[in-house]
Design a protein around this motif. Structure first.
Motif, PDB file in Angstrom:
ATOM      1  N   VAL A 102       0.833  -1.200   0.000  1.00 63.38           N
ATOM      2  CA  VAL A 102       0.000   0.000   0.000  1.00 63.38           C
ATOM      3  C   VAL A 102       0.871   1.255   0.000  1.00 63.38           C
ATOM      4  O   VAL A 102       0.537   2.256  -0.628  1.00 63.38           O
ATOM      5  CB  VAL A 102      -0.944   0.009   1.229  1.00 63.38           C
ATOM      6  N   ASP A 103       1.996   1.214   0.711  1.00 59.45           N
ATOM      7  CA  ASP A 103       2.903   2.360   0.796  1.00 59.45           C
ATOM      8  C   ASP A 103       4.339   1.867   0.663  1.00 59.45           C
ATOM      9  O   ASP A 103       4.770   0.977   1.396  1.00 59.45           O
ATOM     10  CB  ASP A 103       2.716   3.081   2.137  1.00 59.45           C
ATOM     11  N   LYS A 104       5.084   2.437  -0.285  1.00 59.09           N
ATOM     12  CA  LYS A 104       6.481   2.037  -0.505  1.00 59.09           C
ATOM     13  C   LYS A 104       7.410   2.560   0.592  1.00 59.09           C
ATOM     14  O   LYS A 104       8.496   2.025   0.801  1.00 59.09           O
ATOM     15  CB  LYS A 104       6.966   2.548  -1.859  1.00 59.09           C
ATOM     16  N   ILE A 105       7.019   3.631   1.282  1.00 53.03           N
ATOM     17  CA  ILE A 105       7.837   4.237   2.325  1.00 53.03           C
ATOM     18  C   ILE A 105       7.476   3.600   3.664  1.00 53.03           C
ATOM     19  O   ILE A 105       6.321   3.641   4.089  1.00 53.03           O
ATOM     20  CB  ILE A 105       7.638   5.763   2.397  1.00 53.03           C
ATOM     21  N   GLN A 106       8.486   3.038   4.346  1.00 56.91           N
ATOM     22  CA  GLN A 106       8.252   2.254   5.552  1.00 56.91           C
ATOM     23  C   GLN A 106       9.058   2.815   6.732  1.00 56.91           C
ATOM     24  O   GLN A 106      10.180   2.364   7.012  1.00 56.91           O
ATOM     25  CB  GLN A 106       8.638   0.798   5.290  1.00 56.91           C
ATOM     26  N   PRO A 107       8.509   3.808   7.449  1.00 57.48           N
ATOM     27  CA  PRO A 107       9.225   4.357   8.605  1.00 57.48           C
ATOM     28  C   PRO A 107       9.088   3.467   9.836  1.00 57.48           C
ATOM     29  O   PRO A 107       8.173   2.646   9.938  1.00 57.48           O
ATOM     30  CB  PRO A 107       8.539   5.713   8.828  1.00 57.48           C
ATOM     31  N   SER A 108      10.029   3.641  10.776  1.00 59.62           N
ATOM     32  CA  SER A 108       9.979   2.895  12.030  1.00 59.62           C
ATOM     33  C   SER A 108      10.670   3.708  13.117  1.00 59.62           C
ATOM     34  O   SER A 108      11.443   4.629  12.828  1.00 59.62           O
ATOM     35  CB  SER A 108      10.662   1.536  11.893  1.00 59.62           C
TER      36      SER A 108
END
Length: 221
Positions: free
Chosen positions: A206-212
């Motif tokens: 759904v979203d290519k950007i994966q923050p953590s």
């Protein structure tokens, strides 16, 4: 070192929803050879000057279709054990590394990572770090997490998709560790992963950007 804290991560790799989880934090080194941390164990096999080669034992968490409504109909990817190896060379505060991990069970996949990590003290109490890495995976791994078979497509409504081997993600992170006194420490880390290639194009994503993010408090013995 013993402690605990919390992490915030996407509900699954490619999700635009997040979950916050409590995490235990344990690290220990035995005979300057075996290092245990929350990801598993590293066993030093060869060390000569700036060069180091180690064996790795760990685990792959897998994925549950209950993790998100978007995964309904895809089924679960079971948890598996990881065995692997890591080679690294140090240049002052920097370490360039390459590692390869094979999952036994679960995705039955192969995942590799090549990158650089820098850790530098700003004072006796404060250590900062930064890292960047490229992550690769074989077809088994990619198809398990990003592919959609005809049966999964019929159950989930997602388009059929074949995910091939190749570059999966680029990872970047920064961290800071602060020693409150001789024993107590606080560590924070923020990172972002950018899905690439067949992973980025998957209908599972759904979203290519994966923050953590992560915050830990620990006690050093």
């Amino acid at each position: 070192m013993l402690g605990g804290g919390a992490i915030t991560v996407p509900k699954y790799e490619g999700s635009d929803e997040f979950k916050i989880m409590p995490v235990p934090f344990v690290t220990a080194t035995f005979l300057d050879t075996v290092r245990i941390d929350p990801t598993g164990a590293n066993i030093a096999v060869y060390e000569q000057g700036p060069f180091e080669f180690s064996a790795r034992l760990g685990y792959e968490m897998g994925r549950k279709e209950d993790d998100s409504d978007h995964l309904r109909g895809l089924g679960d990817v079971d948890m598996g054990a990881k065995v692997g190896a890591k080679a690294a060379v140090k240049f002052g505060p920097a370490e360039i590394f390459a590692q390869l991990d094979k999952t036994i069970g679960g995705s039955d996949g192969l995942e590799g990572r090549v990158g650089i990590e820098v850790n530098r003290p700003l004072s006796q109490s404060l250590m900062i770090g930064a890292s960047a890495a490229a992550v690769f995976a074989d077809e088994n791994y990619m198809q398990a997490y990003f592919g959609v078979t005809p049966e999964q497509s019929a159950r989930s409504g997602l388009a059929r998709y074949d995910a091939g081997a190749g570059l999966k993600r680029a990872d970047f992170s920064i961290s800071a560790t602060y020693m409150l006194n001789q024993n107590w420490m606080v560590r924070g880390k923020a990172g972002v992963g950018v899905l690439l290639g067949d992973a980025a194009d998957s209908p599972v994503v759904v979203d290519k950007i994966q923050p953590s993010g992560m915050l830990l408090v620990g006690y050093r013995f």
